[in-house]
Scaffold this active site. Structure first.
Site, PDB file in Angstrom:
ATOM      1  CB  CYS A  27      -0.965   0.003   1.183  1.00  0.00           C
ATOM      2  SG  CYS A  27      -0.200  -0.260   2.797  1.00  0.00           S
ATOM      3  CG  HIS A  80      -4.312   0.465   4.967  1.00  0.00           C
ATOM      4  ND1 HIS A  80      -3.883  -0.282   3.895  1.00  0.00           N
ATOM      5  CD2 HIS A  80      -5.450   1.100   4.540  1.00  0.00           C
ATOM      6  CE1 HIS A  80      -4.710  -0.118   2.879  1.00  0.00           C
ATOM      7  NE2 HIS A  80      -5.664   0.716   3.234  1.00  0.00           N
ATOM      8  CG  ASP A  97      -8.126   2.148   1.371  1.00  0.00           C
ATOM      9  OD1 ASP A  97      -7.258   1.459   0.793  1.00  0.00           O
ATOM     10  OD2 ASP A  97      -8.633   1.815   2.457  1.00  0.00           O
TER      11      ASP A  97
END
Length: 205
Positions: A27, A80, A97
């Site tokens: 990520c 994250h 996201d």
């Protein structure tokens, strides 16, 4: 009530979700690539854009509405990373996201209510902190040799991105400085979840 989708007059600052550079479980690099795209396009003031690392001291943080979620349960990540756009023109924030089932981009209040929720009622070990880093600083200072994704025998835990590792002249690997929620380490500003929601969500009240 809050809007479930971005305002019709809000211009998305990234490619369409299925056209973004994306590698599962990387990520931080996915968001770096989004920042790089935004900077190259020169259509959005880069000072409105941030990389947001979500973690805590124990590296155990719940996030709901993830693609890998099991029903209504959250995913427990070690960390994250999402992209935050604080749109001056719109007077509100949007979150990008690539691992969520929520809209892309997602109005801040929707993501806050559906994905982040609150730390109330959950064990302190799982309370979230967020490091908010200006996109330009992230692009210039972030480096990862992807060693965190290798087993002791050198095999990959998850397949790496197809492009070369992101590095700077000063570092080949500083990912831990970004994941760390020690305000004295790395760059950007560290918030508690409640302070983050107040700082970036208050304008949408």
């Amino acid at each position: 009530m809050y809007k479930n989708h971005a305002s019709s007059d809000y211009a998305t600052i990234t490619p369409l979700k299925d056209e973004c550079v994306y590698t599962s479980c990387y990520c931080e690099e996915n968001v770096w690539k989004l920042c790089d795209y935004i900077k190259a396009r020169e259509e959005t003031p880069l000072e409105e854009v941030y990389a947001v690392f979500i973690s805590n001291e124990r590296r155990m943080i719940p996030i709901w509405k993830q693609k890998s979620s099991n029903g209504t349960k959250p995913v427990i990540w070690d960390y994250h990373v999402v992209l935050l756009h604080e749109s001056v023109e719109q007077g509100e924030c949007y979150l990008y996201d690539l691992d969520t089932v929520l809209p892309f981009p997602c109005p801040f209040r929707v993501y806050a209510n559906e994905a982040l929720r609150t730390d109330e009622g959950i064990k302190r070990d799982f309370w979230r902190k967020l490091r908010v880093i200006p996109a330009d600083a992230f692009l210039h200072r972030f480096a990862s040799d992807r060693s965190h994704m290798k087993e002791a025998d050198g095999t990959w835990r998850m397949p790496p991105p197809p492009y070369p590792c992101i590095a700077t002249t000063a570092s080949q690997m500083n990912l831990d400085d970004f994941i760390s929620m020690d305000p004295g380490v790395g760059c950007g500003q560290v918030f508690s979840l409640s302070d983050f929601l107040q700082r970036f969500g208050a304008q949408e009240q």
